[in-house]
Write a protein that holds these residues in place. Structure first.
Motif, PDB file in Angstrom:
ATOM      1  N   GLY A 258       0.827  -1.209   0.000  1.00 23.49           N
ATOM      2  CA  GLY A 258       0.000   0.000   0.000  1.00 23.49           C
ATOM      3  C   GLY A 258       0.853   1.247   0.000  1.00 23.49           C
ATOM      4  N   ALA A 259       1.872   1.240   0.845  1.00 21.96           N
ATOM      5  CA  ALA A 259       2.748   2.410   0.954  1.00 21.96           C
ATOM      6  C   ALA A 259       3.459   2.679  -0.368  1.00 21.96           C
ATOM      7  CB  ALA A 259       3.759   2.191   2.076  1.00 21.96           C
ATOM      8  N   LEU A 261       2.355   1.996  -3.359  1.00 19.39           N
ATOM      9  CA  LEU A 261       1.392   2.577  -4.299  1.00 19.39           C
ATOM     10  C   LEU A 261       1.092   4.042  -3.960  1.00 19.39           C
ATOM     11  CD1 LEU A 261      -1.102  -0.421  -4.650  1.00 19.39           C
ATOM     12  CD2 LEU A 261       0.603   0.322  -6.322  1.00 19.39           C
ATOM     13  N   SER A 262       1.162   4.364  -2.670  1.00 18.59           N
ATOM     14  CA  SER A 262       0.823   5.725  -2.242  1.00 18.59           C
ATOM     15  C   SER A 262       2.041   6.634  -2.198  1.00 18.59           C
ATOM     16  CB  SER A 262       0.203   5.693  -0.838  1.00 18.59           C
ATOM     17  OG  SER A 262      -0.704   4.659  -0.705  1.00 18.59           O
ATOM     18  N   SER A 264       3.684   8.586  -4.093  1.00 21.29           N
ATOM     19  CA  SER A 264       3.661   9.965  -4.596  1.00 21.29           C
ATOM     20  C   SER A 264       2.870  10.865  -3.642  1.00 21.29           C
ATOM     21  CB  SER A 264       3.063  10.020  -5.995  1.00 21.29           C
ATOM     22  OG  SER A 264       1.681   9.739  -5.924  1.00 21.29           O
ATOM     23  N   ALA A 265       1.826  10.305  -3.044  1.00 18.52           N
ATOM     24  CA  ALA A 265       1.039  11.093  -2.090  1.00 18.52           C
ATOM     25  C   ALA A 265       1.900  11.481  -0.890  1.00 18.52           C
ATOM     26  CB  ALA A 265      -0.185  10.300  -1.636  1.00 18.52           C
TER      27      ALA A 265
END
Lengths: 331, 331
Positions: A258-259, A261-262, A264-265
């Motif tokens: 999850g991290a 994939l995230s 860029s956020a």
């Protein structure tokens, strides 16, 4: 018009290399600035004639972090920071920037560049990242003990800064207090509240500190002791939250994915919270633009600090403060 | 031994329901406590004889958030908070807990339960979540103006709390200052620094506020004005960071998926940062255990506050503070 900026090449954790690289990058970015790097000849001479808007001024001494600020500024006449400040005093530059000792920067600017007439105490003012458009914290450490009239001037100077450098119309100025009622606070704050009410700035009254990051004001006025402690607390808290989050995210295989994939956020978020995006802190109230860049500034932070100095010169901040203070000074 | 706790049923944003539910849950969780709910008969009477360790005490008045604290405590003799505090004064309970007005809680505890002999000023002390094991912030708002000797006592009381309630051996006590050198700070802080050095607690000296969240101390001593502003600033900053992060994570499809996968990590993180996990703030220095629960406490927060009161009674915190203060008081 060309904006002339004196840059202390020897101050900061990664000086002189980061400072030199920052100067070069800023010269490319802004075509209306001229930078004078101030520092040791052995360090700077290879840069001679490298760019028509990059000048050199040799100064063979340096102010160290462990130096006693006032004594160092007085004694070390040939220190890079002192020489850079003298350029502003002698009208050879409109702005000075240093990533060196904060104490020496405040002492130097006050002793060499001098206060604007009527200004009781220059104040150090960084912009804090908030949910909204950022808020100026004034004072964050130049004046550990303050009088009510100092806080009034901080509010006035902060308002001028946010309007002319950050482009915020009619900035909302709040006084940091432990409650919003008139009866709240120390004697200092109660008296400052009464004085600020009488000004013609957009004073929104006492403000609880939780409102700052949520966007409740554009200028947060406080004494230098409280401001310093708030700012450093925020620094530590930001670090702690990201560190905890990282640990949690790495705690399971799924959340690790999850991290990723995230990513860029998180990057955007870190950027938003990063002081390096906001340049440095101006010392408001002296006869020139004086910027304290963070000690561990990188090239990006340096370029932002230089851009901030440029905007402050263009916004004619010194004259605007001078005129506004005169209104109150000549009461 | 049964620990007797008086619980103000009428204070807090979601009183009385949350308070009643919290009391019921705590009674189930701890078999060595007895809770007396204090509040209106119409509200409490349905609970009569519902549990042998859940008692009721009727009080028909309430203290409102808008009431002037000292006046309300003096005038409203039959207010739930006042009646609950009188139970501690009259030795009918060892601890009192309220989620009502902080000002009234401080005034009430000081006027009714009274200070421990030798304690100059009771202080409000919440535990802040940190990267390490949590740090006690003392004072966070009971004393807006302080003298150096007050800060010395805050350090002593905080040390006793962390040792006896949080189980931390030889707690590291730091004095919040705008730098670590002896010369730093306001006159108040400089004098307090000198006084704290002379105590036999584990005083680690001046401390920059950025160290607190990174785990640099177990007790952070400061005046109530600075402490209040730091605590509320942290509250707003936590909110702002999570709100920014949420927005960033929702900004793209990929990062949204990432956020979903990392959900449990975020949850853990929020839990770690949540004051509700830490119960309430003790008012240290009065002749009984007095806990201020957060105004918008939920059942979990209430149960934690009750657990905290229980540990404070079991840790004999009042007598320990009394004995330690005597050492200095009788110098």
């Amino acid at each position: 018009m060309i904006y002339r900026i004196a840059l202390d090449a020897m101050g900061g954790d990664d000086a002189p290399q980061v400072i030199i690289d920052g100067a070069k990058a800023a010269i490319e970015k802004y075509d209306d600035i001229e930078i004078t790097l101030v520092g040791k000849e052995a360090v700077l001479s290879p840069l001679k004639d490298s760019h028509e808007r990059l000048k050199l001024r040799y100064a063979e001494d340096t102010i160290e972090m462990c130096d006693q600020p006032v004594a160092a500024v007085r004694r070390k006449k040939d220190a890079s920071m002192v020489v850079a400040m003298n350029m502003v005093r002698n009208k050879e530059a409109e702005a000075v920037i240093t990533a060196g000792s904060t104490g020496a920067m405040i002492a130097g600017a006050t002793l060499i560049i001098r206060r604007i007439e009527g200004v009781e105490r220059p104040a150090l003012a960084p912009v804090l990242p908030t949910l909204a458009r950022g808020a100026l914290l004034i004072d964050c450490g130049a004046n550990v003990e303050c009088r009510p009239s100092h806080l009034r001037q901080f509010g006035i100077m902060g308002s001028i800064y946010m309007e002319n450098v950050m482009g915020i119309e009619n900035p909302r100025v709040g006084l940091i207090n432990n409650g919003t009622e008139d009866s709240k606070g120390t004697d200092l704050v109660k008296e400052a509240h009464a004085l600020l009410k009488e000004t013609n700035i957009n004073y929104i009254g006492n403000m609880e500190s939780r409102e700052i990051m949520l966007g409740g004001c554009d200028v947060a006025v406080t004494d230098g002791f409280t401001g310093n402690i708030m700012m450093k607390f925020a620094e530590g808290m930001g670090k702690a939250i990201f560190s905890m989050l990282k640990k949690e995210l790495m705690g399971s295989f799924i959340s690790k994915i999850g991290a990723m994939l995230s990513k860029s956020a998180f990057k955007n978020m870190k950027k938003r919270m990063d002081y390096k995006e906001y340049g440095g802190a101006l010392l408001l109230g002296v006869n020139g633009v004086a910027v304290k860049a963070h000690g561990n500034s990188d090239v990006r932070a340096l370029v932002n600090a230089i851009g901030q100095a440029r905007t402050a010169i263009a916004g004619d901040i010194v004259n605007k403060i001078s005129r506004k203070i005169e209104e109150y000074y000549c009461e």
